[in-house]
Design a protein around this motif. Sequence first.
Motif, PDB file in Angstrom:
ATOM      1  N   PRO A  64     -17.849  26.257 -25.679  1.00 19.77           N
ATOM      2  CA  PRO A  64     -17.000  25.155 -26.159  1.00 19.77           C
ATOM      3  C   PRO A  64     -16.776  24.102 -25.086  1.00 19.77           C
ATOM      4  N   ILE A  65     -16.922  22.850 -25.482  1.00 22.91           N
ATOM      5  CA  ILE A  65     -16.726  21.742 -24.567  1.00 22.91           C
ATOM      6  C   ILE A  65     -15.301  21.709 -24.032  1.00 22.91           C
ATOM      7  N   ALA A  66     -14.362  22.306 -24.770  1.00 22.98           N
ATOM      8  CA  ALA A  66     -12.959  22.309 -24.345  1.00 22.98           C
ATOM      9  C   ALA A  66     -12.758  23.049 -23.033  1.00 22.98           C
ATOM     10  N   VAL A  67     -13.603  24.038 -22.737  1.00 18.49           N
ATOM     11  CA  VAL A  67     -13.434  24.817 -21.506  1.00 18.49           C
ATOM     12  C   VAL A  67     -14.609  24.663 -20.543  1.00 18.49           C
ATOM     13  N   ARG A  68     -15.597  23.865 -20.915  1.00 20.86           N
ATOM     14  CA  ARG A  68     -16.727  23.614 -20.011  1.00 20.86           C
ATOM     15  C   ARG A  68     -16.292  22.700 -18.881  1.00 20.86           C
ATOM     16  N   GLU A  69     -16.644  23.075 -17.675  1.00 22.78           N
ATOM     17  CA  GLU A  69     -16.414  22.192 -16.550  1.00 22.78           C
ATOM     18  C   GLU A  69     -17.518  21.130 -16.530  1.00 22.78           C
ATOM     19  N   PRO A  70     -17.201  19.923 -16.061  1.00 21.70           N
ATOM     20  CA  PRO A  70     -18.250  18.912 -15.931  1.00 21.70           C
ATOM     21  C   PRO A  70     -19.392  19.440 -15.070  1.00 21.70           C
ATOM     22  N   GLU A  71     -20.621  19.114 -15.471  1.00 18.81           N
ATOM     23  CA  GLU A  71     -21.807  19.711 -14.851  1.00 18.81           C
ATOM     24  C   GLU A  71     -22.620  18.644 -14.122  1.00 18.81           C
ATOM     25  N   GLU A  72     -22.804  18.834 -12.822  1.00 17.66           N
ATOM     26  CA  GLU A  72     -23.572  17.864 -12.041  1.00 17.66           C
ATOM     27  C   GLU A  72     -25.035  17.858 -12.458  1.00 17.66           C
ATOM     28  N   GLN A  73     -25.584  19.030 -12.729  1.00 18.24           N
ATOM     29  CA  GLN A  73     -26.949  19.153 -13.227  1.00 18.24           C
ATOM     30  C   GLN A  73     -26.902  19.343 -14.736  1.00 18.24           C
ATOM     31  N   TYR A  74     -27.765  18.644 -15.443  1.00 20.46           N
ATOM     32  CA  TYR A  74     -27.746  18.710 -16.898  1.00 20.46           C
ATOM     33  C   TYR A  74     -28.064  20.115 -17.383  1.00 20.46           C
ATOM     34  N   GLN A  75     -27.208  20.636 -18.268  1.00 23.12           N
ATOM     35  CA  GLN A  75     -27.390  21.974 -18.830  1.00 23.12           C
ATOM     36  C   GLN A  75     -27.507  21.879 -20.349  1.00 23.12           C
ATOM     37  N   LYS A  76     -28.598  22.377 -20.878  1.00 16.72           N
ATOM     38  CA  LYS A  76     -28.780  22.363 -22.326  1.00 16.72           C
ATOM     39  C   LYS A  76     -28.273  23.693 -22.886  1.00 16.72           C
ATOM     40  N   LEU A  77     -26.950  23.765 -23.070  1.00 19.60           N
ATOM     41  CA  LEU A  77     -26.335  25.001 -23.548  1.00 19.60           C
ATOM     42  C   LEU A  77     -26.210  25.040 -25.064  1.00 19.60           C
ATOM     43  N   THR A  78     -25.984  23.904 -25.688  1.00 16.09           N
ATOM     44  CA  THR A  78     -25.820  23.881 -27.146  1.00 16.09           C
ATOM     45  C   THR A  78     -26.931  23.095 -27.839  1.00 16.09           C
ATOM     46  N   GLY A  79     -27.609  22.232 -27.098  1.00 18.97           N
ATOM     47  CA  GLY A  79     -28.598  21.358 -27.724  1.00 18.97           C
ATOM     48  C   GLY A  79     -27.958  20.225 -28.504  1.00 18.97           C
ATOM     49  N   LEU A  80     -26.653  20.036 -28.342  1.00 11.93           N
ATOM     50  CA  LEU A  80     -25.917  18.987 -29.042  1.00 11.93           C
ATOM     51  C   LEU A  80     -25.403  17.963 -28.038  1.00 11.93           C
ATOM     52  N   ASP A  81     -24.711  16.971 -28.551  1.00 14.77           N
ATOM     53  CA  ASP A  81     -24.265  15.889 -27.678  1.00 14.77           C
ATOM     54  C   ASP A  81     -23.146  16.297 -26.733  1.00 14.77           C
ATOM     55  N   ASP A  82     -22.516  17.468 -26.952  1.00 10.14           N
ATOM     56  CA  ASP A  82     -21.520  17.920 -25.985  1.00 10.14           C
ATOM     57  C   ASP A  82     -22.171  18.241 -24.642  1.00 10.14           C
ATOM     58  N   ASP A  83     -23.470  18.566 -24.644  1.00  8.52           N
ATOM     59  CA  ASP A  83     -24.191  18.727 -23.378  1.00  8.52           C
ATOM     60  C   ASP A  83     -24.184  17.418 -22.594  1.00  8.52           C
ATOM     61  N   HIS A  84     -24.363  16.288 -23.290  1.00  5.21           N
ATOM     62  CA  HIS A  84     -24.333  14.979 -22.628  1.00  5.21           C
ATOM     63  C   HIS A  84     -22.944  14.704 -22.046  1.00  5.21           C
ATOM     64  N   ILE A  85     -21.913  15.031 -22.816  1.00  6.68           N
ATOM     65  CA  ILE A  85     -20.543  14.770 -22.370  1.00  6.68           C
ATOM     66  C   ILE A  85     -20.212  15.581 -21.128  1.00  6.68           C
ATOM     67  N   ALA A  86     -20.613  16.848 -21.111  1.00  7.36           N
ATOM     68  CA  ALA A  86     -20.354  17.690 -19.945  1.00  7.36           C
ATOM     69  C   ALA A  86     -21.051  17.150 -18.707  1.00  7.36           C
TER      70      ALA A  86
END
Length: 419
Positions: free
Chosen positions: A55-77
């Motif tokens: 869940p994006i609600a508990v994901r910390e911002p990520e310096e390296q791009y992580q494709k965890l969901t394959g959705l746009d929340d990956d971009h936001i993180a």
Amino acid sequence: MANEKAVTPLNYFFYKCGTANCWLPLALEGHGLYVGFSDSLCPTEHAPKKEDRHPIAVREPEEQYQKLTGLDDDHIAWLSHLTNRKHFLLITFSQSDLIFWEVLGKVEVHQPGTPVFERAREMWEGFAPDIKKHEHYKQIFENRLVNPIFKTLPSKKLVAVPRRELYASIDSLAVYQSLNRGTCRAIWRINGPTEAAMPEKIAAQRQQMILGRSGSEETNFATFVRLYLNSILQHKLTQQRLQVPRNVNEQLSLRSLLSHLSPNDRRVLVLSTLNPILVETAALYFCLDLGLVADIGTGKGIDVIDIRARAESKRAANQAVEWLTELASEEIQVNNAVRETLRKDQVLELQCKAAHDDLVSRDNLLYFGYRRKQNRNLQANTISLPELLSAFGRKPWRGGLLQRFMKLQAKVLSQSVYS
């Protein structure tokens, strides 16, 4: 990048604030841009949806791009990380404005009873006449979830630009399907109608890699969009005497490049960036210059036909056929099936798309505005707009409606970046 001096790279994400941008007014009140996806603080590692397992609600911002969901929340993180967010701005479209936003931090979570959650609830209650918007968020505000939450991305509005001042192809990004179907979509991936034809001085500014992320090279059209956005952002901030962030002020802009483009390159730039409706309008003027009268006009396509034009007499049909045949001297081939249909039935039919679609291929259909394919079998019946420039010196296009339309669009583009 091909910029002459080393600057902090800047690019853009298209952002959509919920269904039909219904949460944009909340952002304009200063509460941040709405973030969707998981609506509860009770995800499980076995949840069926990836956005609930990560869940994006508990994901910390990520310096390296992580494709965890394959959705746009990956971009936001990714873009909300302190290291990354200085390299990106967000754009949103209201009914009247294009708005630029600066991301200020990580996603914030608001629970029932907090000011932002309750303000959002108040706004949601006002959605009631709009069933779709009201129903979409009902589970958050009617206590149907365990630990419901409302999420926002802390953001600062930089400036708003009236959409009436925008070049049409920039304004139409608001309904660009691959952007509008998401929440947070990278601008650098979008394609224009005649992608291969971009003037070299524009194409040379392509960002080859976005923060080291693979597969992030800009398209030619996206390079144009970025340079255009840089221009209007710099101008509006200066015009309104607002503080211009350093990384914005140092960006290369379309305004600075236009003066270095030849008249022909400016025309090619216009042709390379016309939106679909403008391409259809160009096709309409193409037919009128041939002496034909439109039966089906722009925005009124039937099946695969966007423009259908008719000759009012056999003589007019024969003259139009002669002019189409003469295009061969400009290496634009119109095959015999198209010409015979026009000669016998006095009808010319055109389809206006970005690229040739084999699924709707017809011998007697003229494809207008298409990119060229390497396969020469597909090149007949294709009117590539940039290649058509070479015909502007001959009848019937010399001084005709199509040429005048292109000159007007070049003027509109130039004026819209305040050059």
